[in-house]
Design an enzyme around this catalytic site. Structure first.
Site, PDB file in Angstrom:
ATOM      1  CE1 TYR A  22      73.674  -7.198   1.086  1.00 52.31           C
ATOM      2  CE2 TYR A  22      74.098  -5.921  -0.903  1.00 52.31           C
ATOM      3  CZ  TYR A  22      73.340  -6.974  -0.333  1.00 52.31           C
ATOM      4  OH  TYR A  22      72.603  -7.804  -0.908  1.00 52.31           O
TER       5      TYR A  22
ATOM      6  CB  SER B 141      74.880  -8.786  -3.869  1.00 51.17           C
ATOM      7  OG  SER B 141      74.254  -7.459  -4.402  1.00 51.17           O
TER       8      SER B 141
HETATM    9  P1  NAP Z   1      64.474  -9.951   2.096  1.00 52.56           P
HETATM   10  O1  NAP Z   1      62.982  -9.910   1.450  1.00 52.56           O
HETATM   11  O2  NAP Z   1      64.663  -8.780   3.071  1.00 52.56           O
HETATM   12  O3  NAP Z   1      64.425 -11.364   3.012  1.00 52.56           O
HETATM   13  C1  NAP Z   1      65.640 -11.722   3.715  1.00 52.56           C
HETATM   14  C2  NAP Z   1      65.428 -12.703   4.440  1.00 52.56           C
HETATM   15  O4  NAP Z   1      66.707 -13.158   5.202  1.00 52.56           O
HETATM   16  C3  NAP Z   1      64.150 -13.076   5.385  1.00 52.56           C
HETATM   17  O5  NAP Z   1      63.691 -14.424   5.132  1.00 52.56           O
HETATM   18  C4  NAP Z   1      64.890 -12.754   6.507  1.00 52.56           C
HETATM   19  O6  NAP Z   1      64.166 -13.557   7.627  1.00 52.56           O
HETATM   20  C5  NAP Z   1      66.120 -13.667   6.564  1.00 52.56           C
HETATM   21  N1  NAP Z   1      67.147 -12.972   7.519  1.00 52.56           N
HETATM   22  C6  NAP Z   1      67.515 -12.015   7.710  1.00 52.56           C
HETATM   23  N2  NAP Z   1      68.686 -11.781   8.614  1.00 52.56           N
HETATM   24  C7  NAP Z   1      68.513 -13.041   9.100  1.00 52.56           C
HETATM   25  C8  NAP Z   1      69.309 -13.588  10.100  1.00 52.56           C
HETATM   26  N3  NAP Z   1      70.118 -12.963  11.056  1.00 52.56           N
HETATM   27  N4  NAP Z   1      69.393 -14.791  10.440  1.00 52.56           N
HETATM   28  C9  NAP Z   1      68.095 -15.485   9.899  1.00 52.56           C
HETATM   29  N5  NAP Z   1      67.551 -15.186   8.889  1.00 52.56           N
HETATM   30  C10 NAP Z   1      67.733 -13.846   8.564  1.00 52.56           C
HETATM   31  O7  NAP Z   1      65.588 -10.196   1.214  1.00 52.56           O
HETATM   32  P2  NAP Z   1      65.933 -10.526  -0.218  1.00 52.56           P
HETATM   33  O8  NAP Z   1      65.934  -9.652  -1.097  1.00 52.56           O
HETATM   34  O9  NAP Z   1      65.083 -11.824  -0.292  1.00 52.56           O
HETATM   35  O10 NAP Z   1      67.484 -11.048  -0.199  1.00 52.56           O
HETATM   36  C11 NAP Z   1      67.824 -12.476   0.229  1.00 52.56           C
HETATM   37  C12 NAP Z   1      69.352 -12.298  -0.333  1.00 52.56           C
HETATM   38  O11 NAP Z   1      69.625 -11.866  -1.468  1.00 52.56           O
HETATM   39  C13 NAP Z   1      70.159 -11.716   1.003  1.00 52.56           C
HETATM   40  O12 NAP Z   1      71.345 -12.435   0.975  1.00 52.56           O
HETATM   41  C14 NAP Z   1      70.608 -10.358  -0.196  1.00 52.56           C
HETATM   42  O13 NAP Z   1      71.810  -9.882   0.234  1.00 52.56           O
HETATM   43  C15 NAP Z   1      70.653 -10.989  -1.356  1.00 52.56           C
HETATM   44  N6  NAP Z   1      70.280 -10.077  -2.589  1.00 52.56           N
HETATM   45  C16 NAP Z   1      69.133  -9.361  -2.658  1.00 52.56           C
HETATM   46  C17 NAP Z   1      69.136  -8.424  -3.798  1.00 52.56           C
HETATM   47  C18 NAP Z   1      67.728  -7.441  -3.741  1.00 52.56           C
HETATM   48  O14 NAP Z   1      67.744  -6.689  -4.900  1.00 52.56           O
HETATM   49  N7  NAP Z   1      66.682  -7.960  -3.378  1.00 52.56           N
HETATM   50  C19 NAP Z   1      69.888  -7.953  -4.616  1.00 52.56           C
HETATM   51  C20 NAP Z   1      71.483  -8.781  -4.401  1.00 52.56           C
HETATM   52  C21 NAP Z   1      71.499  -9.565  -3.474  1.00 52.56           C
HETATM   53  P3  NAP Z   1      62.769 -12.785   8.654  1.00 52.56           P
HETATM   54  O15 NAP Z   1      62.014 -12.048   7.479  1.00 52.56           O
HETATM   55  O16 NAP Z   1      62.521 -13.964   9.274  1.00 52.56           O
HETATM   56  O17 NAP Z   1      63.487 -11.769   9.265  1.00 52.56           O
END
Ligand code: NAP
Length: 247
Positions: free
Chosen positions: A157, A143
């Site tokens: 985080y 991130s």
């Molecule tokens: P999201 O929409 O909340 O999706 C998170 C995903 O991770 C979901 O599929 C969830 O599964 C899964 N997950 C969460 N905890 C888990 C666990 N303990 N074991 C297995 N699966 C788990 O988040 P996102 O924004 O797509 O984020 C994806 C990645 O990008 C993360 O690593 C996040 O830190 C990173 N990121 C996101 C942003 C942003 O602005 N969105 C920015 C920087 C980095 P379920 O739905 O089945 O629970």
């Protein structure tokens, strides 16, 4: 036979977009997720309806046994994993560090750091060329918070993603001789459900800090991930792609 990509956290958001794009590019995709069964199955259905190959495995990346079962199931049904996308993650407790709850921090590190390492370990064991593997790629989803620090919101985080950055550098050097490339993407402000863990309106509050003056999409992050996973990036390891609109 299609190369196999395993994407953790692929039921929603960036992981789901990555799974869908990878399938369109010819990968067979293993979709890991923790709780959103209907969403994960919808991703698989979309891929299969378009003629692609995908399967779903439920499990918590913080649980070592779940991680091993995830790899076993995907390997048995689709074949050896050629690319791991370490995407599953959560943000943990929101707010100032003075209010920190240690149990929540431990859980956050278990998911974001221990989970990523456990998945990487299983990938390495399968891919390493010195033990009969055919090599492969690991793409870690870090991130921009790792660089920006997340003050007042999510410093814990941000620190967990700092660990992912160090892991990316270290593993890239350790694993290059074993035929495994390790890279990371650092998304900025991306329009997914993850912001629901903050008080309402987080994206609007942060937008003035984004030089491109808009939020990014999960599809835009997926493009960078799938490129790093593929042969198109064959001389890139230990690299970081910031997908943050300049922030
Ligand atoms: P999201 O929409 O909340 O999706 C998170 C995903 O991770 C979901 O599929 C969830 O599964 C899964 N997950 C969460 N905890 C888990 C666990 N303990 N074991 C297995 N699966 C788990 O988040 P996102 O924004 O797509 O984020 C994806 C990645 O990008 C993360 O690593 C996040 O830190 C990173 N990121 C996101 C942003 C942003 O602005 N969105 C920015 C920087 C980095 P379920 O739905 O089945 O629970």
């Amino acid at each position: 036979m299609a190369d196999v990509m395993l994407v953790t956290g692929a039921s929603r958001g960036i992981g789901a977009a990555t799974a869908l794009l990878a399938a369109r590019r010819g990968w067979a995709v293993g979709i890991g997720y923790r709780s959103a069964t209907a969403e994960a199955e919808a991703v698989v259905r979309t891929i299969r309806d378009a003629g692609g190959t995908a399967m779903v495995v439920r499990g918590d990346v913080a649980d070592e046994a779940d991680v091993m079962r995830l790899f076993d199931t995907v390997t048995t049904e689709l074949g050896p994993v050629r690319s791991l996308v370490n995407n599953a993650g959560s943000v943990g407790q929101y707010g100032p560090a003075a209010d920190l709850r240690v149990d929540e921090l431990r859980r956050l590190l278990d998911v974001n750091v221990v989970g990523a390492f456990a998945c990487a370990r299983e990938a390495i064991r399968q891919m390493r060329t010195d033990a009969g593997g055919t090599g492969g790629t690991i793409v870690n989803v870090s991130s921009r918070a790792a660089v920006l620090g997340g003050p007042g919101e999510w410093v814990t985080y941000a620190a967990s993603k700092g660990a992912i950055d160090a892991m990316t550098v270290g593993l890239s050097k350790e694993l290059a001789p074993l035929g495994i490339r390790v890279n990371a993407v650092r998304p900025g402000l991306i329009d997914t459900d993850i912001h629901d863990a903050a008080p309402p309106g987080r994206i609007g509050r942060l937008l003035p800090n984004v030089p491109m003056a808009r939020v990014g999409t999960a599809d835009e992050v997926a493009e960078a991930i799938v490129w790093l996973a593929s042969e198109a990036s064959s001389y890139v390891t230990g690299g970081f792609i910031d997908v943050g609109g300049g922030r």
